[in-house]
Structures are given as C-alpha cells and as structure tokens.
Design a protein around this motif. Structure first.
Motif, PDB file in Angstrom:
ATOM      1  N   LEU A 249       0.820  -1.216   0.000  1.00  0.00           N
ATOM      2  CA  LEU A 249       0.000   0.000   0.000  1.00  0.00           C
ATOM      3  C   LEU A 249       0.856   1.268   0.000  1.00  0.00           C
ATOM      4  N   TRP A 250       2.114   1.104   0.413  1.00  0.00           N
ATOM      5  CA  TRP A 250       2.989   2.271   0.547  1.00  0.00           C
ATOM      6  C   TRP A 250       3.588   2.718  -0.778  1.00  0.00           C
ATOM      7  N   LYS A 251       3.408   1.955  -1.826  1.00  0.00           N
ATOM      8  CA  LYS A 251       4.127   2.241  -3.064  1.00  0.00           C
ATOM      9  C   LYS A 251       3.689   3.565  -3.683  1.00  0.00           C
ATOM     10  N   GLU A 252       4.635   4.254  -4.301  1.00  0.00           N
ATOM     11  CA  GLU A 252       4.312   5.508  -4.978  1.00  0.00           C
ATOM     12  C   GLU A 252       3.760   5.204  -6.366  1.00  0.00           C
ATOM     13  N   PRO A 253       3.005   6.147  -6.931  1.00  0.00           N
ATOM     14  CA  PRO A 253       2.423   5.891  -8.252  1.00  0.00           C
ATOM     15  C   PRO A 253       3.493   5.636  -9.301  1.00  0.00           C
TER      16      PRO A 253
END
Length: 283
Positions: A249-253
């Motif tokens: 969920l922490w991933k950047e776009p």
C-alpha cells in the motif's frame, strides 16, 4: 512455406470505433511491412479460384481494401508509434524467438493450425485478441479452435485491448502466466499471437523473457525485435513489472517514477514476480 497461388481473405469490420478512432466499414486485405533481410516471414495463404466469376466478384473488395488497410495501419502507427504495417492478405506470419516460443500474427483458417502443428511442433496457442478483433478481420475462430482440439493443441485466450497500453499492462501477468505454464509443460512450442503480432503478442513474450529468463527489459526487448521487427510498449511492460514487484500500500504511483524505472529488477523482486505470476495459473 510460400504463398499458394493468389491469396484472398475477406475482412469484416464490425466495430467502427476503437479507442476513439473511426475505422472504415468495408473489406480489407493487408500485409506486414518490415525492413528487408530482417527475418524470414512464414506465409500461409488461401488459394483463389481461377474462375472469372469469382475474380469479378472480388474486384470491388480489392479496390476497397486499400482504404481499410490505410485506416488500420494509420491507427497502429499513431497509437503504437512504430513504422510497421499489417497486411492480412499475406496470410499468417511469424518468427521463432526461442526454442520453445513463436510470436506471430493471427491464424486465419484451420489450415494455419495444421501448418503450426506439422512444421513447427506447436502444442499451445495463446491468443491475445478480443472478440471484436476477430470479428473485425472476419476470422472464423470457432473453426480454428475446433481444429486445435482435433490436433490436440491447447488453445488459450488472454484478451487485451488493441492499441491500449493500460489494457496490455493489466493483462500481462495473466498472459505471461499462461505462457510460462505452457512452456514449463514441455510438450511442444507455444505460438503467441494477437492480430498483427506487432504489439500485444511480442510484449507478452518480452515480459516472459524479462521475468523468467534472467534478462533485463532492454535485453529481452532487443532479443525479440532483432528476430521480429515490431514496436510493443515498453511502458506497459515496465508498469506490469512494477505492479507485481511493488504490491504494498505504501508504493508511490508508477507515473511518478523515472522514465527508465523497472527496466531491471533485483533477484528478490524477480522471485516475487515469478511467484505472483505462477499463482495466476487457472484464473
């Protein structure tokens, strides 16, 4: 295998609007145009009756084919940003990429399936076309699937929208899952095709080589395109790689990442990608 006599394939354009581009409603024939001496094109063509009546009946279709050919190839050049063209009247064409993998254009008739079985030892066909692609070109897909069953060729479908990198990105993991499973079965070669064999099909093959064959993206891309000149979307492959490797969920776009991000991955990321792709078998 060379063309047999004069070839004639009737194309039905049943979906005049794709991705906001108007496609002409008429009949067409097309061919694949690539740099000379780049690879050997295998061709399967149907034989046209030499009766004057049949030739007369097809003359108007031949004259209309130029407009339809220009329509389709104009869309492909604009959306895919490559110089290649698909010309349906040359019949099925393909290139051997590895000992187990063939990438090509759509089989157009049951005899094409016979050729793949007899000449190339194909045991699996992976079709990336949507139903409207098949209808657009007037291909009798049920007859092709029937012939596959008769020859004990496993026919698989993983549809992705033509000229749509986002659809390709989302569909790559499942398509590669089917391809990886078929190759791992070891019963014969896998024939991967879309319509022209210039976008979706080579992208799936490149993603497989990237994720499962220890290559970085550019090496896989150059390896395939040296054997079959084409222009699949690197961005779609990079995006799919990112989706599989960075599933927290922490991933950047992905869109905010540098232009060349995920052209290679660490060993642990490749292992994660492989596990996730294999988990999609049968979905």
């Amino acid at each position: 295998m060379g063309a047999i006599g004069n070839s004639c394939v009737h194309l039905a354009f049943n979906n005049p609007l794709e991705n906001g581009v108007v496609l002409m409603k008429n009949k067409s024939s097309c061919k694949l145009m690539v740099p000379s001496n780049s690879f050997k094109v295998k061709r399967i063509s149907c034989k046209l009756s030499e009766s004057g009546v049949e030739e007369s009946a097809t003359s108007n279709k031949v004259s209309n084919s130029k407009n339809a050919m220009e329509d389709y190839n104009t869309v492909m050049k604009r959306m895919m940003r490559n110089p290649y063209e698909y010309h349906h009247d040359l019949g099925m064409n393909y290139a051997l990429i590895t000992d187990h993998l063939i990438v090509g254009s759509q089989p157009q008739k049951p005899e094409d399936v016979d050729h793949l079985k007899q000449e190339e030892n194909v045991a699996y066909i992976l079709n990336l076309q949507q139903d409207n692609d098949v209808e657009y070109w007037g291909v009798d897909l049920p007859s092709i699937i029937k012939r596959c069953k008769e020859l004990e060729i496993r026919h698989m479908r993983r549809p992705a929208r033509d000229f749509d990198p986002d659809s390709l990105r989302s569909g790559l993991p499942k398509a590669v899952s089917s391809l990886e499973w078929a190759i791992s079965e070891g019963k014969g070669k896998v024939y991967v095709h879309c319509t022209a064999g210039l976008g979706r099909a080579p992208a799936v093959a490149i993603a497989y080589m990237f994720w499962f064959c220890g290559m970085d993206l550019n090496t896989a891309y150059d390896t395939l395109t040296s054997k079959r000149p084409c222009g699949p979307s690197k961005q779609a492959i990079r995006g799919a790689t990112y989706d599989l490797a960075k599933n927290g969920l922490w991933k950047e776009p992905f869109e905010s990442l540098p232009e060349h991000a995920f052209e290679d991955v660490a060993d642990w990321e490749r292992n994660l990608i492989q596990d996730q792709v294999r988990s999609l078998r049968g979905t």
